[in-house]
Design an enzyme around this catalytic site. Structure first.
Site, PDB file in Angstrom:
ATOM      1  N   CYS A 189      40.592  54.233  36.645  1.00  0.00           N
ATOM      2  CA  CYS A 189      39.449  53.930  37.506  1.00  0.00           C
ATOM      3  C   CYS A 189      38.392  55.032  37.577  1.00  0.00           C
ATOM      4  O   CYS A 189      37.194  54.723  37.498  1.00  0.00           O
ATOM      5  CB  CYS A 189      39.928  53.525  38.895  1.00  0.00           C
ATOM      6  SG  CYS A 189      41.518  54.150  39.412  1.00  0.00           S
ATOM      7  N   ARG A 218      52.135  59.250  33.555  1.00  0.00           N
ATOM      8  CA  ARG A 218      52.597  59.622  34.894  1.00  0.00           C
ATOM      9  C   ARG A 218      53.938  60.331  34.757  1.00  0.00           C
ATOM     10  O   ARG A 218      54.802  59.913  33.990  1.00  0.00           O
ATOM     11  CB  ARG A 218      52.742  58.395  35.800  1.00  0.00           C
ATOM     12  CG  ARG A 218      51.407  57.717  36.078  1.00  0.00           C
ATOM     13  CD  ARG A 218      51.521  56.520  36.998  1.00  0.00           C
ATOM     14  NE  ARG A 218      50.238  55.844  37.103  1.00  0.00           N
ATOM     15  CZ  ARG A 218      50.040  54.695  37.756  1.00  0.00           C
ATOM     16  NH1 ARG A 218      51.061  54.102  38.355  1.00  0.00           N
ATOM     17  NH2 ARG A 218      48.846  54.151  37.794  1.00  0.00           N
ATOM     18  N   GLN A 235      47.581  50.101  30.123  1.00  0.00           N
ATOM     19  CA  GLN A 235      47.284  49.027  31.061  1.00  0.00           C
ATOM     20  C   GLN A 235      46.183  48.119  30.528  1.00  0.00           C
ATOM     21  O   GLN A 235      45.253  48.585  29.870  1.00  0.00           O
ATOM     22  CB  GLN A 235      46.813  49.605  32.403  1.00  0.00           C
ATOM     23  CG  GLN A 235      47.873  50.346  33.190  1.00  0.00           C
ATOM     24  CD  GLN A 235      47.309  50.885  34.500  1.00  0.00           C
ATOM     25  OE1 GLN A 235      46.282  51.560  34.503  1.00  0.00           O
ATOM     26  NE2 GLN A 235      47.968  50.583  35.602  1.00  0.00           N
ATOM     27  N   ASP A 279      43.617  47.175  31.967  1.00  0.00           N
ATOM     28  CA  ASP A 279      42.989  47.581  33.215  1.00  0.00           C
ATOM     29  C   ASP A 279      41.556  47.069  33.296  1.00  0.00           C
ATOM     30  O   ASP A 279      40.829  47.084  32.299  1.00  0.00           O
ATOM     31  CB  ASP A 279      42.991  49.108  33.320  1.00  0.00           C
ATOM     32  CG  ASP A 279      43.110  49.580  34.743  1.00  0.00           C
ATOM     33  OD1 ASP A 279      43.125  48.733  35.646  1.00  0.00           O
ATOM     34  OD2 ASP A 279      43.173  50.809  34.957  1.00  0.00           O
ATOM     35  N   HIS A 318      37.967  46.883  36.083  1.00  0.00           N
ATOM     36  CA  HIS A 318      37.335  47.236  37.345  1.00  0.00           C
ATOM     37  C   HIS A 318      36.038  46.460  37.480  1.00  0.00           C
ATOM     38  O   HIS A 318      35.245  46.393  36.541  1.00  0.00           O
ATOM     39  CB  HIS A 318      37.083  48.739  37.430  1.00  0.00           C
ATOM     40  CG  HIS A 318      38.353  49.531  37.482  1.00  0.00           C
ATOM     41  ND1 HIS A 318      38.978  50.009  36.341  1.00  0.00           N
ATOM     42  CD2 HIS A 318      39.151  49.876  38.527  1.00  0.00           C
ATOM     43  CE1 HIS A 318      40.094  50.633  36.693  1.00  0.00           C
ATOM     44  NE2 HIS A 318      40.222  50.564  38.007  1.00  0.00           N
ATOM     45  N   LYS A 362      46.031  45.803  48.523  1.00  0.00           N
ATOM     46  CA  LYS A 362      46.091  45.103  47.239  1.00  0.00           C
ATOM     47  C   LYS A 362      46.840  43.785  47.379  1.00  0.00           C
ATOM     48  O   LYS A 362      47.657  43.605  48.286  1.00  0.00           O
ATOM     49  CB  LYS A 362      46.775  45.970  46.180  1.00  0.00           C
ATOM     50  CG  LYS A 362      48.219  46.333  46.496  1.00  0.00           C
ATOM     51  CD  LYS A 362      48.834  47.204  45.406  1.00  0.00           C
ATOM     52  CE  LYS A 362      50.245  47.628  45.788  1.00  0.00           C
ATOM     53  NZ  LYS A 362      50.909  48.410  44.712  1.00  0.00           N
ATOM     54  N   HIS A 376      39.854  46.916  41.713  1.00  0.00           N
ATOM     55  CA  HIS A 376      40.786  47.333  40.663  1.00  0.00           C
ATOM     56  C   HIS A 376      41.674  46.141  40.347  1.00  0.00           C
ATOM     57  O   HIS A 376      42.284  45.561  41.253  1.00  0.00           O
ATOM     58  CB  HIS A 376      41.691  48.471  41.139  1.00  0.00           C
ATOM     59  CG  HIS A 376      40.969  49.659  41.692  1.00  0.00           C
ATOM     60  ND1 HIS A 376      40.988  50.891  41.086  1.00  0.00           N
ATOM     61  CD2 HIS A 376      40.211  49.814  42.823  1.00  0.00           C
ATOM     62  CE1 HIS A 376      40.294  51.755  41.809  1.00  0.00           C
ATOM     63  NE2 HIS A 376      39.819  51.120  42.872  1.00  0.00           N
TER      64      HIS A 376
END
Length: 640
Positions: A333, A362, A380, A382, A384, A464, A510
């Site tokens: 993000c 991570r 991911q 991912d 946004h 979320k 997100h």
């Protein structure tokens, strides 16, 4: 005179304070016998809890989800009780409820054996048969510390010593065993009848690798035996489908100690990856997303502005260069905000949707790693969305519909929805959190989705929606997310020019549908037991010759299929055809095409579908059309 309001709308008045058990008895003897706990003004309590004021009360039995939770919590304590009876020198630490069961961490001077596990379970049955009362006691903190120190339970003493001195602690006593716990628990051990210990694993004390390695005994408990039997059957199925074993057998990937928590993808496994990624790339393209790519390393200053450095640093890999501190991105993000900020944006540009197959890292604890399901390096799908407040609801509703379509294409029709609300450790005002939580809930209502609330499970910067899919053997996997974030764009200086020419901060949504691609592929492997549908299968067809005489024909057919975009191979081994078919079947191929002299002369193939179904002879054109249609409709039939 407490006035008790019951769930059916009726009321009961008592002339004195009464326990939950007495309220149940006043309603009926059957309910009194079935009562495991109660809910008083929403709070889950023991049946011995005294109600001394007007209250809303519900009696909890084993037909309620709360009742099963209480059974599992109490069975964890029964496990610790049995361990202490059999192994007095063992020290008990913590024993929480987990999905479908419980565990208890034990300190003991040697490893527990399978025979020990059987003995512990037998002792649990004996203790349950005694039907000993389970009683809650309230102690002063220091008194409890001294007690557990006196009986050699230094872990319990350490836990209690960490509680503020002015606080009291609750202990539960059953027979000779006393344990620290908030409760609630069943009224007596005789209520615990259906349980099974499943395995032993290692776990560091307080999750810290610098501490002692404890032994974590896992178990499961249910209200009825048929539920336990069904769960144990599911565990057997899960063992057969374990993606780590199938990954080796099907030559998809491997992992090794020199790269802990990281995946080595083999050619066949990488084909699956590419099919998943390219499918999601089309989803981006067809739904208004612009694909972007951000850097792996970002300066510490950005992570400080977002709050990650303070709230997430222990999970981040960091490095230094030329006296500057950097972190490998644990999420995408902040990079997307930088791309957004690279130009002046207008309200006319919004909503602006970015998508990235972003590789993240991570620093997961080694004990938490699990094949490709839980890794340290992952990618991911991912996305946004930068939007105005007025666009939150339509964007969230459109996303939910999109996610449902994607999951159906991958073979998942059963989705559960949860809204995870504000955690204790968070940034931003309560007003913003109220607005964000309301937007998520309302978007699900408008989508016609029933949802549950997961209190306190939101991330530190926003609430979320969690999308949980159910696999073919009934397990639930949380993959998709949608988070409303009013905070990060402003912290990183993102703005847009509003209709009145004022500068405003956009809302950032997100979202991820699959989540980690590694984990999602692991879920797919287990969902299909390695027998992936045609459109995902690394090898879709193998053409097997019966003898050397059909060698060139088999090669020709395989090459023609490849030209049509089919992932095909030829099996030209000098083995009997029966052996070939059996060995190819172990690879879980969607189709095997057998060619002998008859097929060579007729210009056909003898087609066998996965599972052994003989589809007979057909022309290559007819077979190719069958494949094309099956891939096009993304059939997820277990037969291929």
């Amino acid at each position: 005179m407490p006035l008790i309001s019951l769930p059916d709308g009726s009321h009961r008045t008592f002339d004195r304070p009464v326990t939950v058990a007495e309220i149940a008895a006043a309603i009926g003897s059957g309910l009194a016998k079935a009562a495991l706990a109660g809910r008083v003004d929403g709070r889950l309590v023991d049946t011995s809890f005294l109600v001394d004021r007007d209250a809303n009360v519900a009696i909890v039995t084993d037909r309620d989800a709360d009742g099963v939770e209480v059974i599992r919590h109490s069975t964890a304590h029964l496990l610790a009780y049995a361990v202490k009876e059999l192994f007095p020198e063992a020290q008990v630490t913590i024993g929480p409820v987990i999905e479908n069961g419980f565990y208890y961490d034990i300190s003991y001077h040697r490893a527990f054996t399978p025979e020990d596990l059987q003995a512990i379970e037998r002792k649990m049955v004996e203790l349950a048969a005694l039907d000993e009362p389970v009683r809650r006691e309230v102690w002063q903190r220091d008194e409890a510390v001294r007690y557990f120190e006196s009986i050699g339970e230094r872990y319990k003493a350490e836990i209690i010593a960490s509680i503020p001195p002015e606080e009291q602690v609750s202990l539960y006593r059953e027979g000779r065993f006393v344990d620290l716990c908030r409760g609630p628990h069943v009224p007596s051990t005789g209520r615990l009848k259906v349980f099974k210990l499943t395995k032993v694993a290692g776990a560091y004390w307080r999750g810290d690798s610098r501490n002692e390695m404890l032994q974590r005994i896992y178990g499961t408990a249910w209200a009825r035996k048929d539920e336990l039997d069904a769960y144990l059957h599911m565990l057997e199925e899960a063992e057969k489908r374990d993606h780590r074993r199938l990954g080796r057998e099907l030559d998809l990937f491997h992992m090794q100690e020199e790269a802990p928590g990281l995946v080595f993808w083999h050619p066949k496994g990488w084909v699956i990856w590419q099919q998943v990624e390219q499918y999601m790339r089309r989803v981006y393209r067809d739904n208004g997303y612009q694909e972007v790519k951000g850097p792996q390393l970002l300066d510490r200053s950005i992570w400080e502005k977002t709050g990650h450095w303070e709230n997430f640093r222990e999970h981040m890999f960091t490095t230094e260069s030329e006296n500057r501190h950097y972190a490998l991105k644990p999420m995408n993000c902040p990079g997307h905000v930088q791309i957004y900020k690279s130009d002046l944006r207008s309200y006319r540009d919004l909503p602006l949707r970015y998508g990235e197959f972003g590789q993240c890292h991570r620093n997961e604890a080694s004990g938490a790693l699990h094949g490709i399901m839980r890794v340290r390096g992952f990618t991911q799908d991912d996305g946004h969305i930068f939007c105005t407040e007025d666009q939150i609801l339509p964007e969230c509703a459109a996303y939910t519909a999109l996610l449902q379509r994607v999951y159906r294409d991958f073979g998942f029709d059963n989705i559960a929805y949860k809204v995870a609300t504000r955690p204790e450790r968070r940034i931003g005002s309560d007003e913003l959190w109220d607005k964000a939580e309301h937007a998520l809930m309302e978007s699900l209502r408008q989508s016609g989705c029933d949802f549950a609330i997961a209190p306190g499970d939101g991330v530190f910067y926003g609430p979320k929606i969690e999308y949980h899919l159910k696999d073919s053997i009934g397990r639930s996997w949380q993959c998709g997310t949608m988070q409303v974030d009013f905070l990060m764009p402003g912290r990183l200086g993102a703005e847009y020019v509003a209709e009145d020419n004022a500068r405003r901060v956009p809302v950032m949504l997100h979202r991820a549908i699959l989540g980690s691609l590694e984990r999602f592929i692991g879920i797919l492997i287990e969902h299909f037991a390695g027998a992936l549908p045609v459109w995902l299968a690394p090898v879709q067809v193998v053409v097997a010759s019966i003898s050397e005489h059909q060698r060139n024909y088999a090669i020709q057919l395989a090459e023609e299929l490849k030209k049509q975009g089919v992932r095909a191979d030829a099996d030209l081994r000098d083995d009997k055809i029966g052996y070939k078919i059996r060995s190819l079947a172990l690879q879980k191929l969607p189709y095997i095409c057998v060619v002998g002299d008859k097929e060579l002369q007729a210009g056909t193939v003898a087609v066998r579908a996965r599972g052994g179904a003989d589809l007979g002879a057909m022309s290559l054109a007819d077979f190719s059309e069958r494949l094309r249609l099956e891939v096009e409709r993304r059939s997820t039939s277990r037969g291929g």
